[in-house]
Structure formats: C-alpha cells, structure tokens
Design a protein around this motif. Structure first.
Motif, PDB file in Angstrom:
ATOM      1  N   ARG A  63       0.879  -1.169   0.000  1.00  0.00           N
ATOM      2  CA  ARG A  63       0.000   0.000   0.000  1.00  0.00           C
ATOM      3  C   ARG A  63       0.907   1.207   0.000  1.00  0.00           C
ATOM      4  NH1 ARG A  63      -3.749  -1.371   5.064  1.00  0.00           N
ATOM      5  NH2 ARG A  63      -1.651  -1.434   5.964  1.00  0.00           N
ATOM      6  N   GLY A  64       1.070   1.810  -1.189  1.00  0.00           N
ATOM      7  CA  GLY A  64       2.034   2.891  -1.312  1.00  0.00           C
ATOM      8  C   GLY A  64       3.442   2.374  -1.044  1.00  0.00           C
ATOM      9  N   ASN A  65       4.120   2.964  -0.080  1.00  0.00           N
ATOM     10  CA  ASN A  65       5.483   2.557   0.259  1.00  0.00           C
ATOM     11  C   ASN A  65       5.533   1.578   1.423  1.00  0.00           C
ATOM     12  OD1 ASN A  65       6.496   4.089  -1.776  1.00  0.00           O
ATOM     13  ND2 ASN A  65       7.343   5.712  -0.480  1.00  0.00           N
ATOM     14  N   VAL A  66       4.404   1.016   1.789  1.00  0.00           N
ATOM     15  CA  VAL A  66       4.349   0.007   2.854  1.00  0.00           C
ATOM     16  C   VAL A  66       4.088  -1.362   2.225  1.00  0.00           C
ATOM     17  CG1 VAL A  66       3.204  -0.758   4.967  1.00  0.00           C
ATOM     18  CG2 VAL A  66       3.521   1.702   4.528  1.00  0.00           C
ATOM     19  N   PHE A  67       5.016  -2.268   2.412  1.00  0.00           N
ATOM     20  CA  PHE A  67       4.879  -3.640   1.939  1.00  0.00           C
ATOM     21  C   PHE A  67       4.535  -4.547   3.123  1.00  0.00           C
ATOM     22  CE2 PHE A  67       7.525  -1.518  -1.108  1.00  0.00           C
ATOM     23  CZ  PHE A  67       7.290  -2.134  -2.324  1.00  0.00           C
ATOM     24  N   TYR A  68       3.865  -5.659   2.847  1.00  0.00           N
ATOM     25  CA  TYR A  68       3.528  -6.601   3.912  1.00  0.00           C
ATOM     26  C   TYR A  68       3.510  -8.030   3.364  1.00  0.00           C
ATOM     27  CZ  TYR A  68      -1.080  -6.166   1.708  1.00  0.00           C
ATOM     28  OH  TYR A  68      -2.106  -6.150   0.807  1.00  0.00           O
ATOM     29  N   ALA A  69       3.759  -8.968   4.249  1.00  0.00           N
ATOM     30  CA  ALA A  69       3.692 -10.394   3.900  1.00  0.00           C
ATOM     31  C   ALA A  69       3.405 -11.164   5.175  1.00  0.00           C
ATOM     32  CB  ALA A  69       5.009 -10.860   3.269  1.00  0.00           C
ATOM     33  N   HIS A  70       2.292 -11.901   5.159  1.00  0.00           N
ATOM     34  CA  HIS A  70       1.916 -12.660   6.359  1.00  0.00           C
ATOM     35  C   HIS A  70       0.942 -13.761   5.944  1.00  0.00           C
ATOM     36  CE1 HIS A  70      -2.132 -10.521   7.277  1.00  0.00           C
ATOM     37  NE2 HIS A  70      -1.760 -10.175   6.078  1.00  0.00           N
ATOM     38  N   GLY A  71       0.495 -14.541   6.940  1.00  0.00           N
ATOM     39  CA  GLY A  71      -0.507 -15.565   6.685  1.00  0.00           C
ATOM     40  C   GLY A  71       0.017 -16.754   5.901  1.00  0.00           C
ATOM     41  N   PHE A  72       1.220 -17.223   6.218  1.00  0.00           N
ATOM     42  CA  PHE A  72       1.802 -18.332   5.471  1.00  0.00           C
ATOM     43  C   PHE A  72       1.199 -19.686   5.862  1.00  0.00           C
ATOM     44  CE2 PHE A  72       4.852 -14.889   5.238  1.00  0.00           C
ATOM     45  CZ  PHE A  72       5.132 -14.863   3.882  1.00  0.00           C
ATOM     46  N   SER A  73       0.369 -19.700   6.865  1.00  0.00           N
ATOM     47  CA  SER A  73      -0.533 -20.820   7.159  1.00  0.00           C
ATOM     48  C   SER A  73       0.188 -22.141   7.414  1.00  0.00           C
ATOM     49  CB  SER A  73      -1.560 -20.981   6.013  1.00  0.00           C
ATOM     50  OG  SER A  73      -2.297 -19.788   5.839  1.00  0.00           O
ATOM     51  N   GLY A  74       1.316 -22.055   8.127  1.00  0.00           N
ATOM     52  CA  GLY A  74       2.032 -23.270   8.494  1.00  0.00           C
ATOM     53  C   GLY A  74       2.858 -23.863   7.379  1.00  0.00           C
ATOM     54  N   HIS A  75       3.040 -23.134   6.293  1.00  0.00           N
ATOM     55  CA  HIS A  75       3.771 -23.653   5.135  1.00  0.00           C
ATOM     56  C   HIS A  75       4.788 -22.610   4.688  1.00  0.00           C
ATOM     57  CE1 HIS A  75       3.376 -27.010   2.144  1.00  0.00           C
ATOM     58  NE2 HIS A  75       4.126 -26.195   1.423  1.00  0.00           N
ATOM     59  N   GLY A  76       5.469 -21.998   5.661  1.00  0.00           N
ATOM     60  CA  GLY A  76       6.240 -20.817   5.312  1.00  0.00           C
ATOM     61  C   GLY A  76       7.743 -20.919   5.394  1.00  0.00           C
ATOM     62  N   ALA A  77       8.298 -22.059   5.810  1.00  0.00           N
ATOM     63  CA  ALA A  77       9.742 -22.091   6.031  1.00  0.00           C
ATOM     64  C   ALA A  77      10.540 -21.800   4.763  1.00  0.00           C
ATOM     65  CB  ALA A  77      10.158 -23.439   6.619  1.00  0.00           C
ATOM     66  N   LEU A  78      10.018 -22.185   3.609  1.00  0.00           N
ATOM     67  CA  LEU A  78      10.683 -21.862   2.347  1.00  0.00           C
ATOM     68  C   LEU A  78      10.176 -20.564   1.732  1.00  0.00           C
ATOM     69  CD1 LEU A  78      10.965 -25.340   0.556  1.00  0.00           C
ATOM     70  CD2 LEU A  78      12.856 -23.887   1.290  1.00  0.00           C
ATOM     71  N   VAL A  79       8.868 -20.384   1.686  1.00  0.00           N
ATOM     72  CA  VAL A  79       8.310 -19.272   0.913  1.00  0.00           C
ATOM     73  C   VAL A  79       8.502 -17.922   1.602  1.00  0.00           C
ATOM     74  CG1 VAL A  79       5.923 -19.300   1.809  1.00  0.00           C
ATOM     75  CG2 VAL A  79       6.356 -18.691  -0.591  1.00  0.00           C
ATOM     76  N   THR A  80       8.758 -17.892   2.907  1.00  0.00           N
ATOM     77  CA  THR A  80       8.987 -16.623   3.592  1.00  0.00           C
ATOM     78  C   THR A  80      10.272 -15.954   3.117  1.00  0.00           C
ATOM     79  OG1 THR A  80       9.797 -18.006   5.411  1.00  0.00           O
ATOM     80  CG2 THR A  80       7.644 -16.972   5.701  1.00  0.00           C
ATOM     81  N   THR A  81      11.331 -16.740   2.960  1.00  0.00           N
ATOM     82  CA  THR A  81      12.578 -16.177   2.441  1.00  0.00           C
ATOM     83  C   THR A  81      12.367 -15.636   1.035  1.00  0.00           C
ATOM     84  OG1 THR A  81      13.986 -17.611   3.801  1.00  0.00           O
ATOM     85  CG2 THR A  81      14.961 -16.732   1.777  1.00  0.00           C
ATOM     86  N   LEU A  82      11.660 -16.387   0.221  1.00  0.00           N
ATOM     87  CA  LEU A  82      11.335 -15.931  -1.132  1.00  0.00           C
ATOM     88  C   LEU A  82      10.542 -14.630  -1.081  1.00  0.00           C
ATOM     89  CD1 LEU A  82      11.061 -16.425  -4.238  1.00  0.00           C
ATOM     90  CD2 LEU A  82       8.965 -17.690  -3.687  1.00  0.00           C
ATOM     91  N   ALA A  83       9.522 -14.571  -0.216  1.00  0.00           N
ATOM     92  CA  ALA A  83       8.685 -13.371  -0.135  1.00  0.00           C
ATOM     93  C   ALA A  83       9.503 -12.147   0.230  1.00  0.00           C
ATOM     94  CB  ALA A  83       7.562 -13.584   0.882  1.00  0.00           C
ATOM     95  N   GLY A  84      10.411 -12.297   1.193  1.00  0.00           N
ATOM     96  CA  GLY A  84      11.257 -11.170   1.571  1.00  0.00           C
ATOM     97  C   GLY A  84      12.094 -10.670   0.412  1.00  0.00           C
ATOM     98  N   GLU A  85      12.650 -11.584  -0.371  1.00  0.00           N
ATOM     99  CA  GLU A  85      13.481 -11.187  -1.500  1.00  0.00           C
ATOM    100  C   GLU A  85      12.650 -10.558  -2.619  1.00  0.00           C
ATOM    101  OE1 GLU A  85      16.096 -14.323  -2.682  1.00  0.00           O
ATOM    102  OE2 GLU A  85      17.067 -14.425  -0.719  1.00  0.00           O
ATOM    103  N   LEU A  86      11.425 -11.051  -2.801  1.00  0.00           N
ATOM    104  CA  LEU A  86      10.561 -10.461  -3.826  1.00  0.00           C
ATOM    105  C   LEU A  86      10.137  -9.047  -3.451  1.00  0.00           C
ATOM    106  CD1 LEU A  86       8.272 -13.471  -4.856  1.00  0.00           C
ATOM    107  CD2 LEU A  86      10.385 -12.664  -5.918  1.00  0.00           C
TER     108      LEU A  86
END
Length: 422
Positions: A351-374
């Motif tokens: 939202r504008g200059n605020v980014f967010y990523a959450h709600g990985f629903s117990g399946h986040g050990a791999l995709v969280t690192t990816l999300a941060g880099e994206l």
C-alpha cells in the motif's frame, strides 16, 4: 520462570547471537518490522541493493514462528500445483510453480552465507487414508508430466524405508524438500544482514506507523522514532497490533512441538532421515534433529492459552505414530501461533510505500525467504515476480473484531472432526 511456549530445543541449541549496538539518527531507506524469516531476508536483500535498512524486533531474532516451527522445508504452497492450475489457469500456475517449487532461496542463502543450521534433504507426505494416497499418486503423475518435477510415490509396503510406523497408506517423497534448525537459520540471516550493513534493534515494539503525503513514514516505539522511506511489515501473527485492517486476514492457531532426549534407535524410526508430515487436516509432523532427537508436532488448539504441560499434550500424538517410544523422555516442549488465512494462501502486497507479507498458514519455512526477496525486488522497481504472489486472492475473515476468531474456530473444528470421522 520458564516460558511454556519458548522452552524449545532450538533456543537451547542456538548459535551465538548478539546484535551490534549502533548510534546516530534513526533514519533509513527501509524500516523492517519483525526479525523472522520474512523480515530478515527482506532486510538482507534490500541491503544488497544498496538501501540503508533498520530491522525493529519487539523481542529477539526468531522469537515468533520462524524460531519455533517444526523445521520442515516443504516446496510449494498449501495448495497443490494441480489445484492452483484448476483455480487460476495454466499461465498463473506456471508462474507460481516456478517461484514456489523451483526457487529454493533458503538453500541458496545457507550456501552463500555459510549458515550452520543442520540442513538435511528429503520430505515425505504420509497418506493417512487410501484415498489420500490415490490423490498423491495423481499429483505425482501431474508434476512429472506438467513440470518435469521428480517426486517418488512410496507404496504402503515400502514405507518402512522412511518411517517405522504402520499407520500410513503410502506417501509422496520430495527430494527437493528437507528440514533444518530454524532458529539457527534466522540467526544466520541476521548475521548476514548485519554484515551487509543492516542495523538490528531488538526489544523495540512498534506500536504505530505514521504515513506522510510524500510517501515517507515514521515508526513509533516506546523509546524512539524511526524515519523511513519504505516500510516492510513482516510481523505475521502480530500484524494486527500495528495494522488492524491487515490483522483481519488471519487468525492464530496454536501449534505445539516436543523434542525427545537423544534416542539410541532414532535412525530406525526414520531410516531415510526425511522430514514427515501426514495428510490429516490437523496433521502430525516430525523429523530427527542433528543429535538424534525426535522432534514431533501434533495437535492444535484454537485457544491462545497453552496446555499446562505441552509434553503431556503432544505425547499421545507421538505415541500413536511411534508406540515403540511411548516411554521416551521428552526434554523440551514448546509452541506458538501460526497465522492462517481463509484460503491457506499467503497474504502479500503493498500500500504505497508500505509492503507486507503474512498468513503463510504453516507452510512458510521456504516461501517466507522468497517473499522477503521479492519485496526487495519490487522496491527496487521490478515487481513482476512480486505480483505473482501479491495477486493471490485473499479475503478477511468474517465477524469483525470480536467474532472473527470464534467463527474461524468453528470452521476449523469442523475440519478437525472430519479427520476423526475418516
């Protein structure tokens, strides 16, 4: 007094970590809220692109789910690849598969920074019912034909090569998956981020974000103000404390883990040393640690109050799978909240200059690192891959502030009851 939720094997075997003190103005290009996998990987990737970065963590690095999870590295999302194609079509399924199955950014970071976190390969999904096994076989055929993705269908008679339990009706082994020590991975990311110039503040809880017309922001803690051009909110289960409107998209589910004492016959329990998760809605998941303990997660609670005795709560689930270690000593029991979305897909956006990523629903050990880099990619002006995840559908839970969690609890209890009814 021992914190009943944080008396973990991971905390007891954590690598040394102490953030460097820093002085000067609390101004930066990028302020990151949360010192878990998402926040740390985003901070590191932003610093590698030349941004000045401050990470603000309310407790300590890896305090939340990043430092307490089961340590299972499962490629993909909570939806299977075939479900994604059926829902979103071929083109979007291709893009999601390329990101979430083929991009193992965790392994890449471990290798690049020499992170010591007991990385092992192999993940097994164990079929709780014959119907579940049939579904797994179809998915394996689909993955091979559609994406040339190799996974191994394990018949019931061959399961003993992976798990010494008669409960399961076969399984699907993914050699691209694996397991690791999650807290040491988080600490490794924090060290790499500091080496790249990131400043890390622990014990500072952000209670308000002020947004200005020029796109800049100020983060307010009890002690200080951090000025930033961009903000990344990676607080996951706590996101509603700072941004209540985002908190409507998840509800917390409490998960609990135990670690036994080192077992003389540990390799006989899991001969292939793969991490295992079964196919029930309220699933069991387990693996061996580097020092031959069984780390076992089982059962869920929809109350925020933990059991009086976490080890006693989890032990029956462990014994159901492995009756041969019914009397094994349990050295550690811990738990924490998993932020779950309505559709079990992550909620990522800006939202504008605020980014967010959450709600990985117990399946986040791999995709969280990816999300941060994206997020770092999008911030630098290349948002195509970020948009693949940001365009996943999401809806807030119904019921408003007071009824959202009770209504979600009723729905989750229904699916848990289906497990018991078969």
């Amino acid at each position: 007094m021992i914190d009943p939720l944080n008396h973990s094997y991971y905390a007891a075997t954590a690598n040394e970590w102490r953030p460097r003190a820093f002085e000067g103005d609390l101004e930066c290009d990028v302020a990151v809220l949360g010192g878990g996998f998402t926040g740390l990987s985003a901070a590191l990737a932003c610093a590698e692109r030349g941004y000045s970065v401050i990470v603000v963590e309310a407790e300590h690095i890896g305090f939340g789910a990043s430092g307490r999870n089961g340590g299972q590295l499962i490629p993909g999302l909570r939806w299977t690849a075939s479900e994604l194609e059926a829902e979103f079509g071929r083109e979007r399924a291709d893009a999601l598969f390329d990101l979430c199955w083929r991009q193992n950014r965790v392994k890449a970071r471990i290798e690049k920074h020499g992170i010591g976190c007991d990385l092992r390969t192999g993940h097994l999904e164990a079929a709780w019912t014959p119907k579940d096994f049939d579904t797994m076989k179809r998915e394996a055929e689909y993955l091979a034909a559609r994406f040339d993705y190799a996974s191994d269908v394990i018949a019931k008679g061959d399961m003993a090569a992976h798990i010494a339990s008669p409960l399961y009706h076969g399984g699907l082994h993914d050699p691209q998956g694996g397991h690791f020590h999650p807290l040491n991975y988080a600490i490794g990311l924090a060290r790499a981020a500091e080496a790249a110039g990131v400043r890390i503040m622990e014990g500072e809880r952000v209670n308000r974000i002020a947004l200005f017309n020029d796109g800049s922001s100020e983060l307010f803690t009890l002690k200080t103000i951090v000025g930033a051009r961009y903000v990344i909110d990676a607080t996951d289960s706590w996101i509603g404390d700072v941004e209540p409107d985002l908190g409507r998209y998840t509800v917390p589910i409490m998960n609990y883990n135990v670690a036994t004492a080192p077992l003389a016959d540990a390799d006989a329990l899991l001969p292939s040393d793969a991490a295992v998760a079964d196919s029930r809605f309220v699933l069991n998941y387990f693996r061996l640690s580097a020092d031959k303990r069984l780390i076992f997660g089982g059962g869920e609670r929809y109350s925020q109050t933990p059991p009086r005795d976490i080890a006693a709560f989890v032990r029956p689930f462990m014994v159901e799978v492995f009756p041969q270690i019914a009397d094994a000593p349990i050295d550690y029991g811990w738990g924490g909240a998993v932020a779950v979305t309505m559709n079990r897909l992550p909620h990522i956006g800006r939202r504008g200059n605020v980014f967010y990523a959450h709600g990985f629903s117990g399946h986040g050990a791999l995709v969280t690192t990816l999300a941060g880099e994206l997020i770092a990619e999008a911030m630098a002006g290349t948002a195509e891959r970020f948009d693949v995840l940001a365009n996943l559908p999401s809806k807030p839970f119904p019921g408003g502030k007071w009824l959202r969690r009770p209504l979600a609890k009723l729905g989750l209890l229904w699916y848990a009851m289906r497990d018991k009814l078969g």
